[in-house]
Design a protein around this motif. Structure first.
Motif, short mmCIF file in Angstrom:
data_model
loop_
_atom_site.label_atom_id
_atom_site.label_comp_id
_atom_site.label_asym_id
_atom_site.label_seq_id
_atom_site.Cartn_x
_atom_site.Cartn_y
_atom_site.Cartn_z
N ILE A 335 0.81 -1.31 -0.13
CA ILE A 335 0.17 0.06 0.13
C ILE A 335 0.82 1.22 0.16
O ILE A 335 0.69 2.39 -0.65
CB ILE A 335 -0.95 0.06 1.15
CG1 ILE A 335 -2.16 -1.22 0.99
CG2 ILE A 335 -1.66 1.08 1.19
CD1 ILE A 335 -2.92 -0.95 0.13
N ALA A 336 1.89 1.19 0.73
CA ALA A 336 2.72 2.55 1.04
C ALA A 336 3.55 2.51 -0.35
O ALA A 336 3.60 3.62 -1.03
CB ALA A 336 3.88 2.04 1.94
N SER A 337 4.19 1.53 -1.16
CA SER A 337 4.60 1.68 -2.48
C SER A 337 3.71 2.34 -3.65
O SER A 337 4.15 3.10 -4.32
CB SER A 337 5.14 0.26 -2.88
OG SER A 337 5.88 -0.13 -1.78
N THR A 338 2.30 1.89 -3.49
CA THR A 338 1.47 2.51 -4.28
C THR A 338 1.10 3.82 -4.21
O THR A 338 1.11 4.68 -4.80
CB THR A 338 0.14 1.56 -4.37
OG1 THR A 338 0.35 0.27 -4.65
CG2 THR A 338 -0.83 2.09 -5.19
N ALA A 339 1.00 4.22 -2.85
CA ALA A 339 0.97 5.61 -2.43
C ALA A 339 1.86 6.75 -2.75
O ALA A 339 1.81 7.66 -3.26
CB ALA A 339 0.52 5.77 -0.88
N HIS A 340 3.17 6.12 -2.69
CA HIS A 340 4.36 6.98 -3.05
C HIS A 340 4.33 7.01 -4.62
O HIS A 340 4.90 8.12 -5.10
CB HIS A 340 5.60 6.14 -2.61
CG HIS A 340 5.94 6.44 -1.06
ND1 HIS A 340 5.77 7.61 -0.50
CD2 HIS A 340 6.16 5.59 -0.18
CE1 HIS A 340 6.16 7.38 0.81
NE2 HIS A 340 6.38 5.93 0.91
N ALA A 341 4.05 5.97 -5.20
CA ALA A 341 3.92 6.08 -6.86
C ALA A 341 3.03 6.92 -7.25
O ALA A 341 3.21 7.84 -8.06
CB ALA A 341 3.80 4.47 -7.38
N LEU A 342 1.73 6.91 -6.35
CA LEU A 342 0.72 7.99 -6.94
C LEU A 342 1.11 9.39 -6.74
O LEU A 342 0.98 10.14 -7.54
CB LEU A 342 -0.42 7.68 -6.10
CG LEU A 342 -1.19 6.32 -6.69
CD1 LEU A 342 -2.27 5.98 -5.53
CD2 LEU A 342 -1.95 6.72 -7.96
N ALA A 343 1.96 9.45 -5.58
CA ALA A 343 2.53 10.95 -5.19
C ALA A 343 3.47 11.47 -6.32
O ALA A 343 3.65 12.70 -6.55
CB ALA A 343 3.21 10.89 -3.89
N ALA A 344 4.23 10.45 -6.80
CA ALA A 344 5.20 10.87 -7.87
C ALA A 344 4.26 11.57 -9.04
O ALA A 344 4.77 12.38 -10.03
CB ALA A 344 6.03 9.85 -8.18
N LEU A 345 3.36 10.90 -9.24
CA LEU A 345 2.34 11.54 -10.71
C LEU A 345 1.63 12.62 -10.31
O LEU A 345 1.39 13.40 -11.24
CB LEU A 345 1.59 10.36 -11.11
CG LEU A 345 1.98 9.11 -11.64
CD1 LEU A 345 0.92 7.78 -12.13
CD2 LEU A 345 2.63 9.50 -12.90
N TYR A 346 1.16 12.84 -8.91
CA TYR A 346 0.36 14.01 -8.42
C TYR A 346 1.12 14.74 -7.60
O TYR A 346 1.00 14.48 -6.28
CB TYR A 346 -1.03 13.52 -8.16
CG TYR A 346 -1.78 12.64 -9.15
CD1 TYR A 346 -2.45 13.30 -9.97
CD2 TYR A 346 -1.61 11.13 -9.01
CE1 TYR A 346 -3.18 12.42 -10.99
CE2 TYR A 346 -2.33 10.46 -9.95
CZ TYR A 346 -3.14 11.16 -10.99
OH TYR A 346 -3.84 10.37 -11.90
N PRO A 347 1.87 15.70 -7.79
CA PRO A 347 2.46 16.65 -6.74
C PRO A 347 1.73 17.51 -6.22
O PRO A 347 0.37 17.66 -6.49
CB PRO A 347 3.47 17.47 -7.93
CG PRO A 347 2.79 17.57 -9.03
CD PRO A 347 2.02 16.21 -9.45
N PRO A 348 2.05 17.89 -5.02
CA PRO A 348 1.20 18.74 -4.03
C PRO A 348 0.56 20.08 -5.01
O PRO A 348 1.18 20.47 -5.79
CB PRO A 348 2.18 19.36 -2.89
CG PRO A 348 3.28 18.29 -2.99
CD PRO A 348 3.29 17.93 -4.58
N PRO A 349 -0.61 20.46 -4.37
CA PRO A 349 -1.44 21.70 -5.25
C PRO A 349 -0.27 22.80 -5.26
O PRO A 349 -0.58 23.60 -6.25
CB PRO A 349 -2.49 21.71 -4.40
CG PRO A 349 -2.86 20.64 -3.63
CD PRO A 349 -1.48 19.84 -3.46
N SER A 350 0.59 22.99 -4.29
CA SER A 350 1.60 24.30 -4.45
C SER A 350 2.47 24.18 -5.53
O SER A 350 3.12 24.98 -5.94
CB SER A 350 2.30 24.38 -3.09
OG SER A 350 3.05 23.23 -2.64
N GLU A 351 2.45 22.86 -5.97
CA GLU A 351 3.63 22.82 -7.28
C GLU A 351 2.63 22.11 -8.68
O GLU A 351 2.82 20.95 -8.79
CB GLU A 351 4.65 21.77 -6.78
CG GLU A 351 5.46 21.99 -5.61
CD GLU A 351 6.43 21.24 -5.09
OE1 GLU A 351 6.81 20.29 -5.91
OE2 GLU A 351 7.05 21.25 -4.10
N PRO A 352 2.04 22.78 -9.04
CA PRO A 352 1.18 22.34 -10.01
C PRO A 352 2.10 22.08 -11.50
O PRO A 352 2.81 22.73 -11.73
CB PRO A 352 0.00 23.56 -10.66
CG PRO A 352 0.80 24.77 -9.95
CD PRO A 352 1.71 24.48 -8.85
#
Length: 401
Positions: A335-352
């Protein structure tokens, strides 16, 4: 403690209405007794009493009444004796009430009947039934069809081709052995089997064959039959075999056996309520039955059954950030690996970033690789076996290589 069941021969409440009620009940019981003898042949007084839910003494009186009315019912003495009708005697009386006639028309399933090769037979039977019924009852049947419709298959599933279903149904009906070439999941993928067909079952829009093979009763998906030959050999059918009981036992055993592991998780109260709609029934029931009391933050701890680590990952991801896996550690890591992979595709809103911008090439600091092997640049989650009835996932995320 429930109330005792009222027997059909029990005396009704007093009053003039009670007398009329008693006569109506007895007339209906006489018709039922006559139809039982006509359908089953010889029956003992005890068997009739059990079927009609009356005493044996009442059966004796009812048989005498039928004989006095000219119905040729005879008593045969001895261990194999009982009551029976004169050979060749048939009654055209059905005793159908308006509700019973409506139920017959409502029970018709043109789709499954056509798949079994019985479409024209069903249509002919319905025409004969309509012709035999009084006009008002026949009209009720047409009215029912215009207001109620049965659609057996589940949502988001294409009908499964079953080219051999009609031949299979014939073999089942005629008790003939069959030879099939069957596609299965494990190696070797294609096998040939000689089977004694016992029955077919329609479950959630899919047809299944229940058959005996090598002395064991097994279940086969009809859509996975590649070739079928009806043999000129009689099938061996166990004397005490009951299709409905066998299927219920198989379904219960499958549901219990498919879940081989458990996951300990924390989830919000809202997520626990959503499991009814997002999880397979067995997972949802377990999650709600085994949930602890909510903590001060509105989270509960519970245990859910899973088929495998991969299956648990797919199911729990449906709850997003409203669930945390506590154990087993392999599932938590996935689950953690999947979450990190998703975070790489979707940066925080402050970095569009513009949509479609690929993540930087190569491993990223603190970002684990996807927990599955990508295929052609896109990783596809495997559909879980037990989750086929779950509604469509709200979002499908493609993780690039």
């Amino acid at each position: 403690m429930g109330l005792p069941r009222r027997r059909a021969d029990a005396a009704p409440c007093g009053g003039a209405d009670g007398v009329g009620y008693g006569r109506t009940v007895r007339a209906s019981r006489l018709v039922s007794l006559l139809l039982l003898l006509q359908a089953r042949g010889r029956m003992t007084a005890a068997e009739l009493a059990d079927a009609l839910e009356v005493s044996v003494r009442t059966v004796y009186r009812d048989v005498e009444s039928l004989g006095a009315a000219g119905v040729p019912v005879y008593a045969e003495r001895g261990p194999a004796g009982g009551y029976r009708l004169l050979d060749g005697y048939r009654t055209r009386l059905t005793g159908l009430t308006a509700g019973e006639a409506e139920a017959l028309f409502l029970a018709g399933m043109p789709g499954p009947a056509a798949e079994l090769g019985l479409g024209s037979v069903l249509a002919t039977a319905e025409l004969k039934l309509r012709a035999a019924l009084p006009t008002d009852l026949a009209d009720r049947g047409a009215r029912i069809r215009q207001r109620f419709h049965l659609d057996a298959p589940s949502w988001f599933r294409e009908p499964e081709p079953t080219p051999h279903l009609a031949a299979l149904a014939t073999a089942v009906w005629e008790d003939r052995r069959i030879s099939v070439r069957y596609r299965r999941w494990q190696a070797p993928r294609e096998v040939t089997r000689t089977l004694d067909p016992l029955g077919v079952v329609l479950k959630a829009g899919r047809w299944y064959l229940v058959a005996a093979a090598s002395g064991q009763v097994r279940t086969y998906r009809v859509g996975a039959i590649l070739d079928l030959t009806v043999l000129d050999e009689p099938a061996e059918r166990p004397a005490a075999f009951d299709l409905a009981d066998c299927w219920q036992e198989h379904a219960a055993r499958y549901e219990q056996g498919v879940y081989r592991a458990e996951a300990r998780v924390r989830m919000t109260v809202a997520a626990l309520a959503q499991t009814t709609y997002l999880f397979p029934p067995a997972m949802s029931r377990a999650a709600q039955d085994r949930a602890d009391a909510p903590d001060t933050d509105g989270w509960v701890t519970t245990t859910v059954p899973i088929e495998s680590i991969r299956h648990g990952c797919v199911e729990l991801l449906k709850l997003g950030a409203q669930v945390e896996v506590l154990a087993p550690p392999e599932l938590r890591e996935r689950i953690a690996s999947t979450a990190h992979a998703l975070a790489a595709l979707y940066p925080p809103p402050s970095e569009p970033q513009p949509a479609g911008t690929p993540p930087p090439a190569g491993p990223q600091p603190g970002v684990a690789a996807p927990p599955w092997e990508p295929h052609s640049g896109v990783a596809a989650l495997e559909t879980p076996t037990a989750g086929t009835e779950v509604p469509a996932v709200e979002a499908v995320v493609a993780i690039r290589r």
